[in-house]
Design an enzyme around this catalytic site. Structure first.
Site, PDB file in Angstrom:
ATOM      1  N   MET A  72      17.832  58.276  49.746  1.00 30.44           N
ATOM      2  CA  MET A  72      17.100  58.078  48.373  1.00 30.44           C
ATOM      3  C   MET A  72      16.566  59.266  47.973  1.00 30.44           C
ATOM      4  O   MET A  72      15.315  59.514  48.077  1.00 30.44           O
ATOM      5  CB  MET A  72      16.215  56.994  48.572  1.00 30.44           C
ATOM      6  CG  MET A  72      16.801  55.541  48.762  1.00 30.44           C
ATOM      7  SD  MET A  72      15.747  54.470  49.517  1.00 30.44           S
ATOM      8  CE  MET A  72      15.912  54.750  51.457  1.00 30.44           C
ATOM      9  N   MET A 141      21.297  47.294  46.571  1.00 33.53           N
ATOM     10  CA  MET A 141      19.761  47.155  46.805  1.00 33.53           C
ATOM     11  C   MET A 141      19.267  45.930  46.314  1.00 33.53           C
ATOM     12  O   MET A 141      19.429  45.509  45.210  1.00 33.53           O
ATOM     13  CB  MET A 141      19.062  48.368  46.104  1.00 33.53           C
ATOM     14  CG  MET A 141      19.437  49.898  46.631  1.00 33.53           C
ATOM     15  SD  MET A 141      19.164  49.981  48.207  1.00 33.53           S
ATOM     16  CE  MET A 141      17.195  49.622  48.478  1.00 33.53           C
TER      17      MET A 141
HETATM   18  O1  LIG Z   1      16.157  51.326  51.894  1.00 31.70           O
HETATM   19  C1  LIG Z   1      14.991  50.455  52.100  1.00 31.70           C
HETATM   20  C2  LIG Z   1      13.879  50.460  50.971  1.00 31.70           C
HETATM   21  O2  LIG Z   1      13.984  51.350  49.994  1.00 31.70           O
HETATM   22  C3  LIG Z   1      14.958  49.678  53.110  1.00 31.70           C
HETATM   23  O3  LIG Z   1      16.122  50.054  53.998  1.00 31.70           O
HETATM   24  C4  LIG Z   1      13.934  48.899  53.616  1.00 31.70           C
HETATM   25  O4  LIG Z   1      13.518  49.597  54.580  1.00 31.70           O
HETATM   26  C5  LIG Z   1      14.165  47.475  53.875  1.00 31.70           C
HETATM   27  O5  LIG Z   1      13.011  47.000  54.452  1.00 31.70           O
HETATM   28  P1  LIG Z   1      12.862  45.448  54.328  1.00 31.70           P
HETATM   29  O6  LIG Z   1      12.944  44.915  52.855  1.00 31.70           O
HETATM   30  O7  LIG Z   1      13.823  44.872  55.278  1.00 31.70           O
HETATM   31  O8  LIG Z   1      11.332  45.253  54.944  1.00 31.70           O
HETATM   32 FE   LIG Z   2      17.589  51.619  53.251  1.00 31.54          FE
END
Ligand SMILES: O=C(CO)[C@@H](O)[C@H](O)COP(=O)(O)O
Ligand SMILES: [Fe+2]
Length: 230
Positions: A72, A141
Site C-alpha cells: 500500500m 479490498m
Molecule cells: O491490508 C489490510 C488493511 O489495509 C489488511 O490486510 C488488514 O490487516 C486486515 O485486517 P482485518 O480487517 O482482518 O483486521
Molecule cells: Fe492487506
C-alpha cells in the site's frame, strides 16, 4: 507455488505483535495458516506506516510457506526489486497507486514471482479485464486500506461475484482483504473468492505464548467458508 482454488487462510501480521514477528509467523503457520499476509504501508498512499523491505526479508526467514506482500505504497515501481529480493512469493500492488500498473505487474513477474492487483472498495473491476494475462491474483479490498479491525464493506460481495464471472477458469486467485470473520467468510467464498486474509479475526484471544486460539480462529474461518461451498 502451484495453483489451487481451495480456500486458503492468510493471516495478516498487521494484527500480530510487531516486536515479535518471527515467532508470530511461526505460530500462525504451526496453527494452520496457508499463507502469511504482510501489509506494507507508507503513510502516503494510506494514512498509516508499517515497515519496508528489510523487515520483510527478516520475516521471510521465519516463514516456510507463502509470503504474500501487500504493498500500500505510492509510487510503487521504485520498490518492486527490493520487495522481490526480500523473498516475497506474491507481491500485490494497488491499481490506484500509479498510472502504470501494467508496467508494475511486468516488473513483479520479471522476478519469477506471482503478481497481484489490489482494488480499493470504490474502484470498479473494468480495468482488470485488460490485465487478466498479467495477474496471478486480484485482491478485493473489503475495507478502505490502512488499518486492521475495520468493518467489512458488504457492497464488495457483488464485485467479487462479477470478478469471478470475468476470470472464469483462469488460474487467478481472488483474495479478500479486510473485515473477514466467520460471518463474512461464507459471503465471499460463495461469491468466488479463494484466499481470505484475516488479521484481527485470527489473532484475537491468542499470543505467541498461547497460540492455540490462532488455530481455533483459522479453523473456524475456514470451516465457515467451506460450508458456503457446500
Ligand atoms: O491490508 C489490510 C488493511 O489495509 C489488511 O490486510 C488488514 O490487516 C486486515 O485486517 P482485518 O480487517 O482482518 O483486521
Ligand atoms: Fe492487506
Amino acid at each position: 507455488m502451484t495453483f489451487s482454488r481451495d480456500i486458503k487462510i492468510a493471516p495478516s501480521i498487521l494484527s500480530a505483535d510487531f516486536a515479535n514477528f518471527g515467532a508470530e509467523c511461526e505460530a500462525i503457520e504451526t496453527q494452520g495458516a496457508d499463507w502469511v499476509h504482510v501489509d506494507v504501508m507508507d503513510g502516503h498512499f494510506v494514512p498509516n506506516i508499517t515497515f519496508g523491505p528489510s523487515t520483510c526479508a527478516a520475516i521471510r526467514k521465519h516463514i516456510k510457506g507463502v509470503m504474500d506482500v501487500h504493498l500500500m505504497i505510492a509510487p510503487v515501481d521504485p520498490y518492486i526489486d527490493a520487495f522481490a529480493q526480500s523473498g516475497a512469493d506474491v507481491i500485490t500492488a494497488h491499481l490506484e497507486a500509479g498510472p502504470h500498473i501494467h508496467r508494475t505487474l511486468q516488473a513483479i513477474r520479471a522476478h519469477g514471482i506471482k503478481a497481484g492487483l489490489a482494488l480499493n472498495p470504490g474502484t470498479p473491476i473494468a480495468a482488470v479485464e485488460h490485465l487478466l494475462d498479467m495477474v496471478d491474483l486480484v485482491c478485493v479490498m473489503t475495507v478502505n486500506p490502512g488499518f486492521g479491525g475495520q468493518k467489512f464493506i458488504t457492497s464488495q460481495v457483488a464485485k467479487v461475484q462479477a470478478l469471478r464471472a470475468m476470470i472464469g477458469d483462469r488460474p487467478i486467485h481472488i483474495e479478500i482483504d479486510g473485515g473477514v470473520t466467520v460471518e463474512t467468510a461464507p459471503l465471499v467464498a460463495a461469491a468466488g473468492a479463494d484466499v481470505l486474509v484475516a488479521g484481527s479475526a485470527v489473532f484475537k484471544g491468542g499470543s505467541v505464548g498461547n497460540p492455540a486460539p490462532y488455530g481455533a480462529n483459522i479453523r473456524a474461518i475456514r470451516a465457515a467458508a467451506m460450508a458456503a461451498l457446500g
